[in-house]
Every structure is written in structure tokens, then in C-alpha cells.
Design a protein around this motif. Structure first.
Motif, PDB file in Angstrom:
ATOM      1  N   ARG A 326     -19.703  13.940 -34.338  1.00 54.07           N
ATOM      2  CA  ARG A 326     -20.448  12.829 -34.935  1.00 54.07           C
ATOM      3  C   ARG A 326     -19.861  11.495 -34.482  1.00 54.07           C
ATOM      4  O   ARG A 326     -20.592  10.517 -34.258  1.00 54.07           O
ATOM      5  CB  ARG A 326     -20.436  12.939 -36.465  1.00 54.07           C
ATOM      6  N   GLY A 327     -18.526  11.464 -34.326  1.00 53.60           N
ATOM      7  CA  GLY A 327     -17.893  10.256 -33.797  1.00 53.60           C
ATOM      8  C   GLY A 327     -18.386   9.922 -32.402  1.00 53.60           C
ATOM      9  O   GLY A 327     -18.618   8.750 -32.074  1.00 53.60           O
ATOM     10  N   VAL A 328     -18.577  10.960 -31.570  1.00 50.49           N
ATOM     11  CA  VAL A 328     -19.112  10.746 -30.222  1.00 50.49           C
ATOM     12  C   VAL A 328     -20.521  10.161 -30.302  1.00 50.49           C
ATOM     13  O   VAL A 328     -20.880   9.246 -29.544  1.00 50.49           O
ATOM     14  CB  VAL A 328     -19.109  12.062 -29.425  1.00 50.49           C
ATOM     15  N   ALA A 329     -21.316  10.681 -31.243  1.00 50.64           N
ATOM     16  CA  ALA A 329     -22.682  10.159 -31.393  1.00 50.64           C
ATOM     17  C   ALA A 329     -22.655   8.695 -31.822  1.00 50.64           C
ATOM     18  O   ALA A 329     -23.429   7.873 -31.318  1.00 50.64           O
ATOM     19  CB  ALA A 329     -23.443  10.998 -32.412  1.00 50.64           C
ATOM     20  N   TYR A 330     -21.777   8.352 -32.755  1.00 49.78           N
ATOM     21  CA  TYR A 330     -21.651   6.953 -33.172  1.00 49.78           C
ATOM     22  C   TYR A 330     -21.217   6.083 -31.985  1.00 49.78           C
ATOM     23  O   TYR A 330     -21.723   4.966 -31.795  1.00 49.78           O
ATOM     24  CB  TYR A 330     -20.629   6.812 -34.298  1.00 49.78           C
ATOM     25  N   TYR A 336     -18.813   1.495 -32.862  1.00 48.36           N
ATOM     26  CA  TYR A 336     -17.429   1.878 -32.603  1.00 48.36           C
ATOM     27  C   TYR A 336     -16.619   2.074 -33.878  1.00 48.36           C
ATOM     28  O   TYR A 336     -15.767   2.966 -33.947  1.00 48.36           O
ATOM     29  CB  TYR A 336     -16.758   0.836 -31.717  1.00 48.36           C
ATOM     30  N   ASP A 337     -16.850   1.267 -34.880  1.00 48.38           N
ATOM     31  CA  ASP A 337     -16.053   1.376 -36.107  1.00 48.38           C
ATOM     32  C   ASP A 337     -16.304   2.698 -36.828  1.00 48.38           C
ATOM     33  O   ASP A 337     -15.365   3.338 -37.319  1.00 48.38           O
ATOM     34  CB  ASP A 337     -16.347   0.195 -37.042  1.00 48.38           C
ATOM     35  N   ARG A 338     -17.575   3.113 -36.904  1.00 47.00           N
ATOM     36  CA  ARG A 338     -17.859   4.402 -37.533  1.00 47.00           C
ATOM     37  C   ARG A 338     -17.335   5.553 -36.685  1.00 47.00           C
ATOM     38  O   ARG A 338     -16.912   6.585 -37.224  1.00 47.00           O
ATOM     39  CB  ARG A 338     -19.359   4.551 -37.773  1.00 47.00           C
ATOM     40  N   ALA A 339     -17.374   5.386 -35.380  1.00 51.19           N
ATOM     41  CA  ALA A 339     -16.813   6.420 -34.501  1.00 51.19           C
ATOM     42  C   ALA A 339     -15.327   6.591 -34.795  1.00 51.19           C
ATOM     43  O   ALA A 339     -14.838   7.720 -34.971  1.00 51.19           O
ATOM     44  CB  ALA A 339     -17.029   6.043 -33.038  1.00 51.19           C
ATOM     45  N   ILE A 340     -14.606   5.485 -34.883  1.00 47.95           N
ATOM     46  CA  ILE A 340     -13.172   5.550 -35.170  1.00 47.95           C
ATOM     47  C   ILE A 340     -12.929   6.180 -36.538  1.00 47.95           C
ATOM     48  O   ILE A 340     -12.005   6.979 -36.713  1.00 47.95           O
ATOM     49  CB  ILE A 340     -12.545   4.141 -35.093  1.00 47.95           C
TER      50      ILE A 340
END
Length: 407
Positions: A326-330, A336-340
Motif C-alpha cells: 500500500r505504501g508503494v501505491a501511495y 509521499y507522507d502516507r507512503a512513509i
């Protein structure tokens, strides 16, 4: 950025029930599940000297609940024997060997298991399967010496069909299981052992021998297709999955793995159709949810990707692969913040999850925070020194800092 995987470790067993086929032979002695676990521990214990550190890397069963129970029971018997110090449990571990992280089934080969053992400081690692057939269930436990990579023990037992403990953990009333001859089962077991030993071509031949005995043995098509997929021969893999599904149309494992093969070929629409079909049969099949989410992400359909990853996480909140994906999708969406945040969550569950470390490092790189990026790449490379994506991205970060020698 790290190439994402089209499956998750939060999966069901590859060795799963099938409709009744052929004739069953029950010449081998039948034992209780508890007797089998005790005997497996005694067999492994007879091959070691003194008290040794051991890690149970996997013990796959037809349901995740049964797998968790078996790992806990095997661990308890190992501790009670006084011969072992059990270091970790199966579902908490990820194979270190990147080559075999296709993970369409979660099946772990010997080199991957040894990599886990090295990482944990174990002297011995174990893998295993519980497979249900008509008339008995088969337990196989494989123990490998981490230092030499040699197989120490390969224990096999047939469990009584009316074993109360097994019936209680499986809860598969009304399910029709494969009826199998001793000859066909021997070839299936040999193929499994050869695959785990990394002898892929020999494994393919062994599964072919099982099919020569019984052309309607769906498991043999499934296993051979899986090995073809590991070799990157997706067309042949798909042909075998088609054959398995012709015998058993509701074989959701075959549907899901065929979906992965289609996705690897870039045929995303067929992949999604297969994941949909698998989920129609088994709505809580987290592997198919995570796989479908990955494909939606690749198609740029991020809302559906997020929905699938979130559904998988609702079923298993500690599934760090779904958080990473899911981080990759974000990231692909530019958030970027939600990915992190997702990478942080995955690393909180598994601090040595090098995919999440490398992916988070790449997000920091894109944000211009090169020091944090390098720190994450360093951490990933301490776990997997051969991890080329982290090496390449760290080189880019050093270059952007003007440190060309290190780059």
C-alpha cells in the motif's frame, strides 16, 4: 525503486484439498497428530548434539489457523524435549533470498530457509506441510543444518482421518479430499523435496511422474505450474494451472497463482479476472486481495488498490507485506507522507523488513532528504548485502550529495 511482489506472505497453503480422484492406498501406519509431532521432534533431536537454536520457518496447512496451531504445537514439543531453543515462529519470518520471493504460495525453499537461519543465528531451521487426502492427512517436517545447508531429517507421517485435534483445527466438514495412491504420493513428495532443494528441473520431472500415474491429479499440475512460474516460464505455468482448474474449477489457489503469472506477463486484465474468481470462492483470501491490489496499482487505479490492501489488512492487521505494498501505491500516486507512514507501520511489525527500508529510503530520496535515504539503504544492505536496488539508489543519493567517490 524496489520492485514490488505480486503476492503476500499472509497466505493459504499451496498443498490444499481437492475433489476425490482415483484410489487411496493406506498401507502406511496411521498415527495421531500429537504422536506425529512428538516423533518429528525426536527424529530431528536424534540428529543434533546438545541443545541447539532452531527456527520454525514455515509449516503450511490448508488453513492459516491450522498452520499457526501446528507451529505453536511443534514449538512446544521442541521446547519440552530439552534439545532445542526455539528462536522464532514461521509467519513472523520472511525468506532472505530475493530470488525466491515470488511468493505465490508462501512455499519456502531450503536456501531461503537457511538464509533465515543465518539472519536469526539459528543452528537448525525447519519447514513443513500438512496435506489432506482421502483417508489420511500427511505431515512432513524437514530440518536443515544452517552451517552446511544439508538436510538433517525428513520426517513423514500419515495422520488418522478422525483425529480429534486435527478435525478441530481444520473445520473442513463436507470437503472432499484427493484420493491418492502410494506411487503418486511418493512422486509428489519427491517433487516437493526437489523444489525445496533448488532442483527445479528435477522437481518438474517428479511432478510429471505423478501425472503419469494419474493424469487427473490436480495437485501435481498445480505444483508443477508453480515451479515453472519460479523459473519464469509463465506460459507453461499457465497451461498447468489451466489443467488443474479443468479438474477442479473451484481450485482458488490455482486461480490466484495463475493470476500472478498473467500479471508477470503484463496481462493485468486477465490477472484481475483470476483474482476476482479466487475471491468469489474464498472472500477472505488475503493473497488474492494483495495481488489484485498490486495489479490495480500498476494500472494506476489507486483507489481500488488501496481498498484491496486495506481489506487484506483488516483481515490480518500485522501483514507487513500489505502495508509495504500500500505504501508503494501511495508513492506511485505521489502521496509521499502516507507512503512513509505505511512503511513505518510495516517496520514496526518487522524491523528487519528490507523491502520497506529500501522503499522508505527511496521516498526520502525523492523528498531530497538524502541522509535519511542513505540511512535506510544502509540498513537494508546490512540485511541483504546483495540487494542491488538499495545499492543503486544509495549511489544516486551519494551522487546528489556530491560524494562521487562513494557513489
Amino acid at each position: 525503486m524496489t520492485k514490488t511482489h505480486l503476492a503476500t506472505l499472509c497466505v493459504a497453503a499451496l498443498l490444499a484439498p481437492c475433489a476425490s480422484i482415483g484410489q487411496t492406498s493406506t498401507k502406511a501406519a496411521l498415527v495421531s497428530l500429537d504422536e506425529a509431532l512428538v516423533n518429528a521432534v525426536e527424529d530431528i533431536g536424534s540428529k543434533v548434539q546438545g541443545k541447539v537454536e532452531i527456527a520454525i520457518v514455515e509449516l503450511k496447512a490448508p488453513t492459516d489457523e491450522a498452520s499457526d496451531f501446528l507451529i505453536a504445537e511443534l514449538s512446544a514439543h521442541m521446547i519440552a524435549s530439552g534439545k532445542f531453543n526455539v528462536l522464532a515462529r514461521g509467519k513472523m519470518l520472511v525468506p532472505i533470498n530475493e530470488e525466491h520471493k515470488l511468493q505465490m504460495s508462501g512455499l519456502v525453499n531450503d536456501s531461503s530457509a537457511v538464509g533465515v537461519g543465518h539472519h536469526l543465528g539459528a543452528k537448525v531451521v525447519t519447514t513443513g506441510t500438512l496435506t489432506c487426502f482421502a483417508g489420511f492427512s500427511q505431515l512432513r517436517v524437514r530440518a536443515i543444518d544452517v552451517k552446511s545447508s544439508q538436510v538433517l531429517a525428513m520426517y513423514t507421517a500419515r495422520i488418522k482421518p478422525k483425529d480429534k485435534i486435527l478435525a478441530g483445527i481444520l473445520r473442513l466438514d463436507g470437503t472432499k479430499f484427493t484420493a491418492i495412491t502410494d506411487e503418486a504420493l511418493a512422486h509428489l513428495n519427491n517433487g516437493d523435496a526437489l523444489f525445496r532443494a533448488g532442483k527445479l528441473d528435477e522437481a518438474i520431472r517428479a511432478f510429471g511422474q505423478a501425472l503419469a500415474v494419474n493424469r487427473k491429479l490436480a495437485e501435481a499440475y498445480l505444483y508443477r505450474g508453480f515451479v515453472y512460474a519460479v523459473k519464469g516460464n509463465y506460459d507453461q505455468a499457465i497451461a498447468d494451472f489451466n489443467a488443474a482448474l479443468k479438474i477442479k474449477p473451484d481450485y482458488y489457489e490455482a486461480l490466484s497463482i495463475r493470476g500472478v503469472a498473467y500479471a508477470k506477463k503484463g496481462d493485468y486484465d486477465r490477472a484481475i479476472a483470476d483474482f476476482n474468481a479466487a475471491l468469489k470462492i474464498k472472500p477472505d483470501y488475503d493473497e488474492a486481495l494483495s495481488n489484485r491490489g498490486n495489479v490495480y496499482s500498476k494500472k494506476g487505479d489507486y483507489d481500488r488498490a488501496f481498498a484491496d490492501f486495506s481489506a487484506a489488512l483488516k483481515n490480518q492487521p500485522d501483514c507487513y507485506d500489505a502495508l509495504n505494498n500500500r505504501g508503494v501505491a501511495y508513492f506511485n500516486k505521489g502521496d509521499y507522507d502516507r507512503a512513509i507512514a505505511d512503511y513505518n507501520a510495516a517496520l514496526k511489525i518487522k524491523p528487519d523488513y528490507y523491502d520497506a527500508l529500501s522503499n522508505r529510503g527511496y521516498v526520502y530520496f525523492k523528498k531530497g532528504d538524502y541522509d535519511r535515504a542513505i540511512a535506510d539503504f544502509n540498513a537494508a544492505l546490512r540485511i541483504g548485502p546483495e540487494y542491488y536496488a538499495a545499492l543503486s539508489n544509495r549511489g544516486n543519493a551519494y551522487s546528489n550529495k556530491g560524494d562521487y567517490a562513494r557513489a
